[in-house]
Design an enzyme around this catalytic site. Structure first.
Site: not given
Length: 224
Positions: A12-14, A17, A50
């Site tokens: 997941v990007s953040t 999330q 990340e």
């Protein structure tokens, strides 16, 4: 139908999330749907949170370590989320871990090599330019040629390199296993008991067999 052991890797990007599960649940559902049926075991699920600016992938390293330790295949939900990620591709290619994607079951480590085709093509172009330059130099009368009388030294260097590669794989596997072994020892387990617990957990030896006390001792000595 799926067969064998798997370690799932989700990204997941953040952090938001990661906490909310946004996107994560969809990836988990895709993996479970892909594995539905057959004789399989999901050894672990690893989540990487990340940002787009990060190049390190600590959770990917953990997932690859678990794959090597259990003799498992790495599975991801969507190939397109990671196929363009240079860090993911380089880590996967160097890991010797088999790989599959829920949205593209035919994909494997060979597919990942195709993703490096642009870089390989550039290398070929450089080689072609070098050959053209050498041909032009030869046409001008310049003497070319390598040292063909040094075969034995070249052969010995190749043998040494082969030994180094095999030793490197053994060192990496020992480094993967040692923390688990030491944790069991810290709980009071003897070498024989550590071997038995590894067998119960389904962690194979490098050759795919069962553990013995002697093999556990050798691994621990290798990392000491």
């Amino acid at each position: 139908m799926a067969q064998g052991k798997f370690v799932a890797y989700y990204r997941v990007s953040t952090a938001r999330q990661g906490q909310s599960g946004l996107g994560l649940e969809a990836q988990q559902e895709a993996v479970r749907t892909h594995l539905n049926g057959g004789s399989w075991q999901l050894v672990a699920e690893v989540v990487e949170v990340e940002s787009g600016k990060r190049n390190d992938r600590p959770k990917l390293a953990e997932a690859l370590r678990l794959c090597r330790m259990h003799g498992a295949t790495l599975i991801i939900a969507k190939l397109d989320r990671l196929a363009r990620n240079v860090a993911f591709i380089s880590n996967l290619m160097e890991s010797s871990v088999e790989f599959t994607a829920a949205d593209f079951p035919q994909a494997n480590r060979l597919t990942v090599h195709i993703l490096a085709a642009v870089a390989e093509h550039e290398a070929q172009m450089i080689s072609a330019r070098t050959k053209a330059a050498l041909a032009a130099a030869k046409a001008r009368g310049r003497k070319l040629g390598g040292d063909r009388g040094n075969f034995l030294n070249v052969r010995d260097r190749g043998n040494a390199a082969s030994v180094a590669v095999r030793g490197g794989k053994a060192d990496r596997r020992a480094a993967d296993l040692a923390p688990v072994m030491r944790e069991l020892q810290a709980g009071g387990a003897s070498l024989r008991q550590v071997a038995a617990k590894l067998n119960v957990r389904g962690i194979p030896t490098a050759r795919g067999g069962a553990w013995s006390a002697v093999q556990v001792k050798r691994v621990l000595e290798r990392v000491t």
